[in-house]
Design an enzyme around this catalytic site. Structure first.
Site, PDB file in Angstrom:
ATOM      1  N   SER A 293      -9.740   1.597   2.821  1.00  0.00           N
ATOM      2  CA  SER A 293      -8.876   2.380   1.971  1.00  0.00           C
ATOM      3  C   SER A 293      -7.792   1.562   1.280  1.00  0.00           C
ATOM      4  CB  SER A 293      -8.197   3.471   2.789  1.00  0.00           C
ATOM      5  OG  SER A 293      -7.346   2.902   3.786  1.00  0.00           O
TER       6      SER A 293
ATOM      7  N   SER B 204      -9.982  -0.639   7.125  1.00  0.00           N
ATOM      8  CA  SER B 204      -9.398  -0.572   5.789  1.00  0.00           C
ATOM      9  C   SER B 204      -8.635  -1.800   5.310  1.00  0.00           C
ATOM     10  CB  SER B 204      -8.470   0.632   5.686  1.00  0.00           C
ATOM     11  OG  SER B 204      -9.239   1.774   5.472  1.00  0.00           O
TER      12      SER B 204
ATOM     13  N   LYS C  57       0.849  -1.205   0.000  1.00  0.00           N
ATOM     14  CA  LYS C  57       0.000   0.000   0.000  1.00  0.00           C
ATOM     15  C   LYS C  57       0.880   1.248   0.000  1.00  0.00           C
ATOM     16  CE  LYS C  57      -3.891   1.976   2.694  1.00  0.00           C
ATOM     17  NZ  LYS C  57      -4.791   1.755   3.853  1.00  0.00           N
TER      18      LYS C  57
HETATM   19  N1  GLN Z   1     -13.424   3.789   6.038  1.00  0.00           N
HETATM   20  C1  GLN Z   1     -12.885   4.309   7.263  1.00  0.00           C
HETATM   21  C2  GLN Z   1     -12.597   5.771   7.115  1.00  0.00           C
HETATM   22  O1  GLN Z   1     -12.795   6.296   6.053  1.00  0.00           O
HETATM   23  C3  GLN Z   1     -11.689   3.533   7.679  1.00  0.00           C
HETATM   24  C4  GLN Z   1     -10.463   3.897   6.970  1.00  0.00           C
HETATM   25  C5  GLN Z   1      -9.262   3.142   7.414  1.00  0.00           C
HETATM   26  O2  GLN Z   1      -9.367   2.129   8.109  1.00  0.00           O
HETATM   27  N2  GLN Z   1      -8.097   3.667   7.053  1.00  0.00           N
HETATM   28  O3  GLN Z   1     -12.179   6.406   8.046  1.00  0.00           O
END
Ligand code: GLN
Length: 485
Positions: free
Chosen positions: A151, A175, A76
């Site tokens: 994400s 995420s 990532k």
């Molecule tokens: N979808 C969640 C957010 O937008 C989690 C994102 C994540 O775990 N980085 O905050």
């Protein structure tokens, strides 16, 4: 070509050790497949030439003692990689080349792995669909109009499309687990403090964790063993005795008590998710585990709590991007003007929304009403889990309230996008380990995941349960390779 990319990480390691295949074979196969998979938009930065050179170097002087000998891996783009561009999916970092390496990626290279490239993600890891990336959205290999989740969407898509044998993501509110669930892959968020945050672009520091994303549970155990380490460079890293997750993996879960929290039966949850959960319980019973109903009564406050705590920390973390210290800058008439122009052009809409929410809940007058209150509720959520774990060894829930949605479907409705995290955020708020494993398909044949939540530092416990369930579920991901011309 397909033969090599069809192998799991564990199988690759075995074949390389027995000299059946070389690092160069593996690496060139993955490069070739990645090059013909541009449609998915998984890579932000490709380091194919270096990867090939490194695999040749490995083959000339192989070290088979390593845990990931000569294995290419794409990661990532939230992990800082020395001398390799690291963008966090943002325009503000589009030309940022770190002079240092994150501890987690360093652990990969120390174990013999080779960097294939940097994978797309939501901007600063804020999102659930990989649609907030400055570098464009990622498509899911499952279907040509589906999001891969977020994400860590680039990571999940690349993994499911077999563009990398395994990968790592980060999980602040889901995420790793949500995109794993959407793409029929395995994703684990470790206990807070298990994997170092050093060199990971920060989103919400009290929630962020690195973790493995793999094709099966065995691979997950292996990768966790490589990346989890105590690190004095991260003040929240915890020095506990880490098991040998991979060699200690076993299917003996007889007598394990598994909790089913009634509060996770949310209104409007599709019947197929309910059914998936029921099936999960049956699998567990067949493995000799005992199912116990439990209550996590503050669950309904988890999402609002998260969407106060996470933006608050994000607004503070993102203050460093001011056009002075990092990459992107728009010149202005004076210092303030330069700051304003840089930040308003450098950040995307979702990031700006979070900065505004975060600054608001931290501002004097609102701090007590929102931020402090949220911290208190966070503690109550943690207490619920502590109490539950007096009675059970692990907790079983769906990973997400639905299967993957369509590109564009939720972009105009942030609240419905945020609702996706309903089953994953409590785990981050409480700092616990959680794993999502593929557990079934919905009526469109889209993957659905089940989540196992463990006691702090009991990654081994949930890996073992997941390993037992995996055998019973016998999930087969069948992508048609539609994106390859
Ligand atoms: N979808 C969640 C957010 O937008 C989690 C994102 C994540 O775990 N980085 O905050």
């Amino acid at each position: 070509m397909t033969d090599i990319t069809n192998l799991t990480l564990t199988e690759l390691v075995k074949k390389i050790k027995s000299k059946e295949i070389s690092s160069t074979d593996i690496t060139s196969n993955y490069i070739e497949r990645s090059k013909s998979s541009k449609k998915l938009n998984t890579y932000i930065e490709e380091t194919f030439d270096d990867a090939l050179a490194n695999s040749k170097k490995f083959d000339a002087k192989p070290d088979f003692q390593k845990k990931l000998p000569g294995i290419p891996i794409a990661v990532k783009d939230l992990y800082c990689t020395k001398n390799v561009k690291t963008t966090a999916g943002s325009k503000i970092l589009e030309n940022f080349v770190p002079g240092y390496e994150s501890t987690v990626t360093q652990n990969l290279w120390n174990s013999g792995a080779i960097l294939l490239g940097k994978l797309n993600c939501d901007e600063f890891a804020m999102g659930s669909s990989n649609e907030t990336s400055h570098f464009g959205n990622v498509l899911s290999p499952i279907d040509n109009n589906l999001v891969p989740g977020g994400s860590s969407g680039g990571s999940a898509s690349a993994l499911a499309a077999k563009l990398t044998p395994a990968t790592i993501g980060t999980d602040t509110g889901g995420s790793i687990r949500q995109p794993a669930s959407f793409t029929g892959t395995v994703g684990l968020k470790p206990t807070y403090g298990s994997c170092s945050r050093y060199g990971i672009v920060a989103f919400a520091s009290s929630l962020d964790q690195a973790g493995p994303m793999t094709r099966d549970v065995k691979d997950c155990a292996l990768l966790l063993e490589v990346i989890s380490s105590f690190d004095s460079k991260d003040s929240t890293s915890i020095d506990f005795k880490r098991p040998n997750y991979f060699s200690d993996l076993n299917k003996n879960i007889k007598g394990k008590k598994i909790g089913i929290p009634k509060e996770y039966r949310v209104e409007g949850m599709p019947a197929e998710i309910e059914k998936l959960w029921e099936n999960g319980k049956e699998y567990l019973k067949n493995c000799g585990a005992e199912i116990i109903d439990i209550s996590l009564q503050h669950t309904k406050y988890a999402l609002p709590t998260y969407y106060i705590v996470a933006p608050a920390e994000a607004s503070s973390n993102l203050a460093r991007y001011d056009g002075v210290k990092y990459g992107f800058r728009v010149e202005g008439e004076n210092l303030i003007d330069m700051y304003e122009k840089t930040r308003s052009q450098g950040f995307g809409e979702e990031v700006k929304r979070r900065i505004m929410i975060g600054t608001y809940v931290l501002s004097s007058g609102y701090y007590d009403a929102y931020y402090l209150k949220a911290q208190k509720v966070r503690k109550l959520i943690k207490n619920d889990f502590d109490e539950a774990f007096n009675k059970v060894d692990a907790i079983l829930t769906p990973s997400t309230p639905s299967s993957a949605f369509k590109v564009g479907e939720k972009m105009d409705d942030p609240v419905s996008m945020y609702l996706n995290d309903i089953f994953t955020v409590p785990v981050n708020l409480a700092g616990l380990p959680g794993i999502s494993i593929p557990a079934g398909l919905d009526e469109n044949n889209y993957p659905l995941g089940l989540q196992l939540i463990g006691k702090p530092f009991d990654e081994q416990g949930i890996l073992n349960i997941a390993y037992s369930m995996e055998e019973k579920i016998n999930f087969n991901l069948n992508t048609s390779d539609w994106w390859i011309k």
